[in-house]
Design a protein around this motif. Structure first.
Motif, short mmCIF file in Angstrom:
data_model
loop_
_atom_site.label_atom_id
_atom_site.label_comp_id
_atom_site.label_asym_id
_atom_site.label_seq_id
_atom_site.Cartn_x
_atom_site.Cartn_y
_atom_site.Cartn_z
N ASN A 117 0.83 -1.21 0.00
CA ASN A 117 0.00 0.00 0.00
C ASN A 117 0.87 1.26 0.00
N ARG A 120 2.15 1.82 -3.51
CA ARG A 120 1.06 2.28 -4.38
C ARG A 120 0.72 3.74 -4.11
N ASP A 121 0.72 4.10 -2.84
CA ASP A 121 0.40 5.48 -2.47
C ASP A 121 1.46 6.46 -2.96
N ASP A 123 2.89 6.31 -5.89
CA ASP A 123 2.88 6.27 -7.36
C ASP A 123 3.82 5.24 -7.97
N HIS A 124 4.00 4.13 -7.29
CA HIS A 124 4.77 3.04 -7.88
C HIS A 124 3.82 2.14 -8.66
N GLU A 125 4.16 1.86 -9.91
CA GLU A 125 3.34 0.97 -10.72
C GLU A 125 4.13 -0.30 -11.03
N ASN A 126 3.37 -1.37 -11.34
CA ASN A 126 4.01 -2.65 -11.65
C ASN A 126 5.00 -3.04 -10.55
N ILE A 127 4.50 -3.09 -9.33
CA ILE A 127 5.36 -3.35 -8.17
C ILE A 127 5.87 -4.78 -8.21
N ASP A 128 7.16 -4.93 -8.13
CA ASP A 128 7.80 -6.24 -8.11
C ASP A 128 8.00 -6.68 -6.66
N ASP A 131 10.93 -5.24 -5.00
CA ASP A 131 10.79 -3.83 -4.59
C ASP A 131 10.17 -3.74 -3.20
#
Length: 265
Positions: A117, A120-121, A123-128, A131
């Motif tokens: 979360n 995502r908050d 602005d991370h996209e396509n979280i591996d 990561d």
């Protein structure tokens, strides 16, 4: 810089990244901590940050809640104050939980979901998964100086995959150790991946594949229950999921289950 602050429990708040709605306090753990407080007092060492005239703690939620129940909300305790941002608050959660070798798996999963979360908050996209693991320090360094996810990180990633797919619920994981959950969730996701692969090779419809995956999910839920009841040892969890899948597939005679029969044989 850090400072020691004496403050009323009424002015102590939880870590804003902690999800008490999905991960409520564990009554047995609270009671054990209350007994410890009665025997030796409240162990100091909880770290937090200022938030107005309150303090948000980075970790130690069960300890603070046990103190509230045992000493009363107006009792005063000592906390260590530091200037922490949200990422550091999350990292303290991850470090404390990783160092607790007897931690319930849901405690670890809570930290993992909080890290997801957080990313995502921001602005991370396509979280591996790597990561996520890096944020909370759940990584292992290889000989070539590269990093990979620690086993607990992989277990949490697989558990979250099953939760998001609605194949299991949080309650199904209550009482499981990290090792139990790792065996259960990783194997279930492996079986789901195999079903997807077999469906693609044999051109089976998506609806049929989803039904098969739900059968495996229910098998995982039954296996988790048997693990909690002491009926299945950790070394037998993977086999138990397969046996439960085969024995409880009912009218679903999809050829996608052929791989289970081969491996069981």
């Amino acid at each position: 810089m850090a400072e020691l602050l004496t403050i009323s429990l009424a002015n102590v708040d939880s870590n804003p990244l902690r999800r008490l709605d999905a991960y409520p306090y564990s009554p047995p753990k609270i009671e054990a901590l209350r007994q410890s407080i009665r025997d030796v007092g409240l162990w100091e060492g909880v770290i937090g940050r200022r938030h107005g005239n309150h303090v948000q703690i980075a970790f130690g939620h069960h300890r603070i809640e046990a103190a509230r129940q045992e000493l009363g909300n107006e009792a005063k305790i000592s906390l260590i104050l530091r200037d922490l941002d949200d990422k550091q608050m999350l990292q303290f959660m991850g470090r404390e939980n990783l160092e607790d070798y007897n931690a319930d798996f849901l405690v670890m999963l809570e930290t993992w979901e909080s890290a997801v979360n957080y990313l995502r908050d921001h602005d991370h996209e396509n979280i591996d998964p790597l990561d996520i693991a890096r944020v909370i320090g759940w990584v292992r360094k290889e000989k070539d100086n590269s990093f990979r996810c620690a086993p607990v990180a992989l277990a949490c990633d697989h558990a979250l995959t099953l939760l998001n797919g609605k194949y299991i619920k949080h309650d199904d994981l209550i009482g499981l150790s990290v090792r139990d959950a790792r065996e259960l969730c990783q194997h279930t996701v492996k079986r789901h991946d195999q079903l997807d692969s077999m469906a693609k090779k044999t051109s089976r419809p998506a609806a049929e594949t989803e039904i098969a995956k739900k059968v495996v999910g229910r098998a995982a839920v039954r296996t988790a229950k048997n693990v909690r009841e002491g009926k299945v040892a950790i070394r037998d969890i993977r086999t138990a999921v397969d046996v439960e899948t085969h024995c409880n597939r009912g009218k679903h005679r999809s050829p996608l289950f052929g791989q289970f029969l081969i491996e069981l044989a």
